[in-house]
Design a protein around this motif. Sequence first.
Motif, PDB file in Angstrom:
ATOM      1  N   GLN A   1      28.904  -8.752 -44.801  1.00  0.00           N
ATOM      2  CA  GLN A   1      28.411  -9.403 -46.014  1.00  0.00           C
ATOM      3  C   GLN A   1      29.543  -9.597 -46.999  1.00  0.00           C
ATOM      4  OE1 GLN A   1      25.021  -7.480 -47.740  1.00  0.00           O
ATOM      5  NE2 GLN A   1      24.727  -9.019 -49.341  1.00  0.00           N
ATOM      6  N   ALA A   2      29.650 -10.821 -47.513  1.00  0.00           N
ATOM      7  CA  ALA A   2      30.623 -11.099 -48.565  1.00  0.00           C
ATOM      8  C   ALA A   2      30.098 -10.501 -49.882  1.00  0.00           C
ATOM      9  CB  ALA A   2      30.825 -12.605 -48.691  1.00  0.00           C
ATOM     10  N   PRO A   3      30.997 -10.061 -50.791  1.00  0.00           N
ATOM     11  CA  PRO A   3      32.444 -10.249 -50.734  1.00  0.00           C
ATOM     12  C   PRO A   3      33.195  -9.183 -49.945  1.00  0.00           C
ATOM     13  CG  PRO A   3      31.845  -9.296 -52.831  1.00  0.00           C
ATOM     14  CD  PRO A   3      30.557  -9.534 -52.113  1.00  0.00           C
ATOM     15  N   GLU A   4      32.527  -8.066 -49.557  1.00  0.00           N
ATOM     16  CA  GLU A   4      33.243  -6.987 -48.875  1.00  0.00           C
ATOM     17  C   GLU A   4      33.887  -7.477 -47.574  1.00  0.00           C
ATOM     18  OE1 GLU A   4      30.289  -5.462 -51.624  1.00  0.00           O
ATOM     19  OE2 GLU A   4      30.076  -6.801 -49.875  1.00  0.00           O
ATOM     20  N   ALA A   5      33.206  -8.368 -46.867  1.00  0.00           N
ATOM     21  CA  ALA A   5      33.714  -8.842 -45.581  1.00  0.00           C
ATOM     22  C   ALA A   5      34.954  -9.730 -45.727  1.00  0.00           C
ATOM     23  CB  ALA A   5      32.622  -9.607 -44.844  1.00  0.00           C
ATOM     24  N   LEU A   6      35.265 -10.149 -46.940  1.00  0.00           N
ATOM     25  CA  LEU A   6      36.415 -11.030 -47.155  1.00  0.00           C
ATOM     26  C   LEU A   6      37.727 -10.259 -47.285  1.00  0.00           C
ATOM     27  CD1 LEU A   6      34.837 -13.432 -49.823  1.00  0.00           C
ATOM     28  CD2 LEU A   6      34.759 -13.609 -47.321  1.00  0.00           C
ATOM     29  N   LEU A   7      37.634  -8.956 -47.481  1.00  0.00           N
ATOM     30  CA  LEU A   7      38.838  -8.152 -47.687  1.00  0.00           C
ATOM     31  C   LEU A   7      39.720  -8.169 -46.442  1.00  0.00           C
ATOM     32  CD1 LEU A   7      37.249  -5.054 -49.491  1.00  0.00           C
ATOM     33  CD2 LEU A   7      38.398  -7.028 -50.527  1.00  0.00           C
ATOM     34  N   ASN A   8      41.023  -8.315 -46.659  1.00  0.00           N
ATOM     35  CA  ASN A   8      42.045  -8.260 -45.599  1.00  0.00           C
ATOM     36  C   ASN A   8      42.010  -9.442 -44.632  1.00  0.00           C
ATOM     37  OD1 ASN A   8      42.915  -5.678 -46.563  1.00  0.00           O
ATOM     38  ND2 ASN A   8      41.212  -4.732 -45.446  1.00  0.00           N
ATOM     39  N   LEU A   9      41.243 -10.489 -44.950  1.00  0.00           N
ATOM     40  CA  LEU A   9      41.297 -11.696 -44.127  1.00  0.00           C
ATOM     41  C   LEU A   9      42.542 -12.505 -44.481  1.00  0.00           C
ATOM     42  CD1 LEU A   9      37.593 -12.992 -44.159  1.00  0.00           C
ATOM     43  CD2 LEU A   9      38.724 -11.529 -42.469  1.00  0.00           C
ATOM     44  N   PRO A  10      43.099 -13.263 -43.534  1.00  0.00           N
ATOM     45  CA  PRO A  10      44.257 -14.110 -43.858  1.00  0.00           C
ATOM     46  C   PRO A  10      43.924 -15.127 -44.935  1.00  0.00           C
ATOM     47  CG  PRO A  10      43.414 -14.565 -41.639  1.00  0.00           C
ATOM     48  CD  PRO A  10      42.713 -13.355 -42.124  1.00  0.00           C
ATOM     49  N   GLU A  11      44.915 -15.468 -45.736  1.00  0.00           N
ATOM     50  CA  GLU A  11      44.724 -16.349 -46.890  1.00  0.00           C
ATOM     51  C   GLU A  11      44.270 -17.742 -46.458  1.00  0.00           C
ATOM     52  OE1 GLU A  11      47.262 -17.102 -50.974  1.00  0.00           O
ATOM     53  OE2 GLU A  11      48.307 -17.328 -49.062  1.00  0.00           O
ATOM     54  N   PRO A  12      43.170 -18.231 -47.042  1.00  0.00           N
ATOM     55  CA  PRO A  12      42.629 -19.524 -46.598  1.00  0.00           C
ATOM     56  C   PRO A  12      43.233 -20.714 -47.348  1.00  0.00           C
ATOM     57  CG  PRO A  12      41.133 -18.552 -48.171  1.00  0.00           C
ATOM     58  CD  PRO A  12      42.284 -17.583 -48.032  1.00  0.00           C
ATOM     59  N   ASP A  13      43.232 -21.850 -46.664  1.00  0.00           N
ATOM     60  CA  ASP A  13      43.617 -23.113 -47.300  1.00  0.00           C
ATOM     61  C   ASP A  13      42.402 -23.823 -47.878  1.00  0.00           C
ATOM     62  OD1 ASP A  13      46.570 -23.425 -46.303  1.00  0.00           O
ATOM     63  OD2 ASP A  13      45.409 -22.889 -44.526  1.00  0.00           O
ATOM     64  N   ALA A  14      41.235 -23.502 -47.322  1.00  0.00           N
ATOM     65  CA  ALA A  14      39.986 -24.107 -47.787  1.00  0.00           C
ATOM     66  C   ALA A  14      38.858 -23.108 -47.579  1.00  0.00           C
ATOM     67  CB  ALA A  14      39.697 -25.407 -47.035  1.00  0.00           C
ATOM     68  N   ILE A  15      37.856 -23.196 -48.430  1.00  0.00           N
ATOM     69  CA  ILE A  15      36.704 -22.292 -48.343  1.00  0.00           C
ATOM     70  C   ILE A  15      35.427 -23.103 -48.510  1.00  0.00           C
ATOM     71  CG2 ILE A  15      35.501 -20.347 -49.401  1.00  0.00           C
ATOM     72  CD1 ILE A  15      38.161 -19.289 -50.377  1.00  0.00           C
ATOM     73  N   PHE A  16      34.460 -22.818 -47.646  1.00  0.00           N
ATOM     74  CA  PHE A  16      33.115 -23.359 -47.833  1.00  0.00           C
ATOM     75  C   PHE A  16      32.176 -22.207 -48.091  1.00  0.00           C
ATOM     76  CE2 PHE A  16      28.919 -24.371 -45.905  1.00  0.00           C
ATOM     77  CZ  PHE A  16      28.511 -25.255 -46.893  1.00  0.00           C
ATOM     78  N   VAL A  17      31.370 -22.343 -49.131  1.00  0.00           N
ATOM     79  CA  VAL A  17      30.380 -21.323 -49.457  1.00  0.00           C
ATOM     80  C   VAL A  17      29.001 -21.958 -49.317  1.00  0.00           C
ATOM     81  CG1 VAL A  17      29.543 -19.670 -51.158  1.00  0.00           C
ATOM     82  CG2 VAL A  17      31.982 -20.255 -51.085  1.00  0.00           C
ATOM     83  N   GLY A  18      28.254 -21.488 -48.335  1.00  0.00           N
ATOM     84  CA  GLY A  18      26.896 -21.979 -48.122  1.00  0.00           C
ATOM     85  C   GLY A  18      25.906 -20.895 -48.458  1.00  0.00           C
ATOM     86  N   GLY A  19      25.434 -20.144 -47.452  1.00  0.00           N
ATOM     87  CA  GLY A  19      24.495 -19.062 -47.703  1.00  0.00           C
ATOM     88  C   GLY A  19      25.152 -17.890 -48.412  1.00  0.00           C
ATOM     89  N   GLY A  20      24.413 -17.267 -49.288  1.00  0.00           N
ATOM     90  CA  GLY A  20      24.895 -16.067 -49.961  1.00  0.00           C
ATOM     91  C   GLY A  20      25.843 -16.304 -51.108  1.00  0.00           C
ATOM     92  N   GLY A  21      26.035 -17.558 -51.489  1.00  0.00           N
ATOM     93  CA  GLY A  21      26.980 -17.853 -52.556  1.00  0.00           C
ATOM     94  C   GLY A  21      26.566 -17.334 -53.915  1.00  0.00           C
ATOM     95  N   SER A  22      25.263 -17.100 -54.096  1.00  0.00           N
ATOM     96  CA  SER A  22      24.790 -16.614 -55.392  1.00  0.00           C
ATOM     97  C   SER A  22      24.890 -15.102 -55.513  1.00  0.00           C
ATOM     98  CB  SER A  22      23.335 -17.061 -55.630  1.00  0.00           C
ATOM     99  OG  SER A  22      22.499 -16.576 -54.596  1.00  0.00           O
TER     100      SER A  22
END
Length: 410
Positions: free
Chosen positions: A316-337
């Motif tokens: 689950q984001a945002p915890e799941a985003l930790l230590n991921l490689p730096e993105p050039d683009a991001i799409f936020v669909g489900g769970g964005g709120s």
Amino acid sequence: MSDTPFAPSQRWLTIIGIGEDGPDGLGDEAKRLIAAATVVFGGRRHHELAAMITTAKRLAWESPFEKSVEAVVAHRGSPVVVLASGDPFLYGVGATLSRHIDATEMHVIPAPSSFSLAASRLCWPLQEAISMSLHGRPLDLIRPHLHHGRRIIALTSDGETPGQLAELLCIAGFGQSRLHVLEALGGERERKRHALADRFDLVQIDPLNVCAIEVVAGKGARTIAFTPGLDDALFEHDGQITKQEVRAVTLAALAPRHGELLWDIGAGSGSIGIEWMLADPSLRAIAIEQSSERAARIAGNALAFGVPGLAIVAGQAPEALLNLPEPDAIFVGGGGSDAGVLDEALQALKRGGRIVANAVTLEMEAMLLFLYRQHGGTLTRIDITRAAPLGGMNGWRPAMPVTQWCYIKK
């Protein structure tokens, strides 16, 4: 890259392409350099082919291959020869070595590639065929190229691969496609055979083979179109999917560029990440999905669309985003709120990177309006209305409107 620049006269590493005809297919320069080498690297087959023209120390490739790269670099300054199959820089060892050794230190003598030999045997214009390697790679990589009338030349892993390809073609609805199996090209054991995918009966196929395919699409064949916004029915999903028309607009806003990495947060069916990767083989994507059931479904969809390299993070984001490689683009669909998701996404995004967020709920829409006022970008309302049965006639049935925020990080 090398620590010390070398002039052309100081090139110590020679990479030589050798075919199944062995020394007979080599020129005088290649033979001279092999004879003068202090050490020769190559696979067992390469050493057998060149055995009669070298007395140097022969070293076979190690596993993992990085050990052999280190061994080659350790001989810097001495005359070293690396033997490769065909063209060393076409899915070959030359590409790997060039990441560690400067071009000024290397001399390359290529031989005809397996693709060139196969095309010449079939009389196919090589520039009009898809050339790809399935050697040590998932066969599903061929799926995006399965279009009626297309010709594909594929390097294989072993004698079992052609039959496995025939099975894949049948499952995908391309059973009438013709497979040409070209074995031991350029050598005394060379042989060319063919069979239709749904009648494939070739046996005792030489492990050293190339498979060429004339693609024929049957009724209902799974053809993956080139444009974004693929039919929803092609994806396995439980309703959590960015719908076809909205997906096309979303991919256009994400604007994929060579070599970029996408984070697909709240991936659902994985449709955004999958279509992102279909845009170009250099593109990478990470699908972040908290539901383990959906994460498994994303993996299945990735294989079915021929992008097995889609990375999946179950969490689950945002915890799941930790230590991921730096993105050039991001799409936020489900769970964005959810608290902190968009803040963490914006912080992780590269400068100049793009973020696209879609909202169907009032809560998410309010958040996007706040971000639009705070950061700028563009805010767009997407309304889709489709014709549907209404009693004994037809009428317009509106889908839920989508609010889309697009922002380029400054």
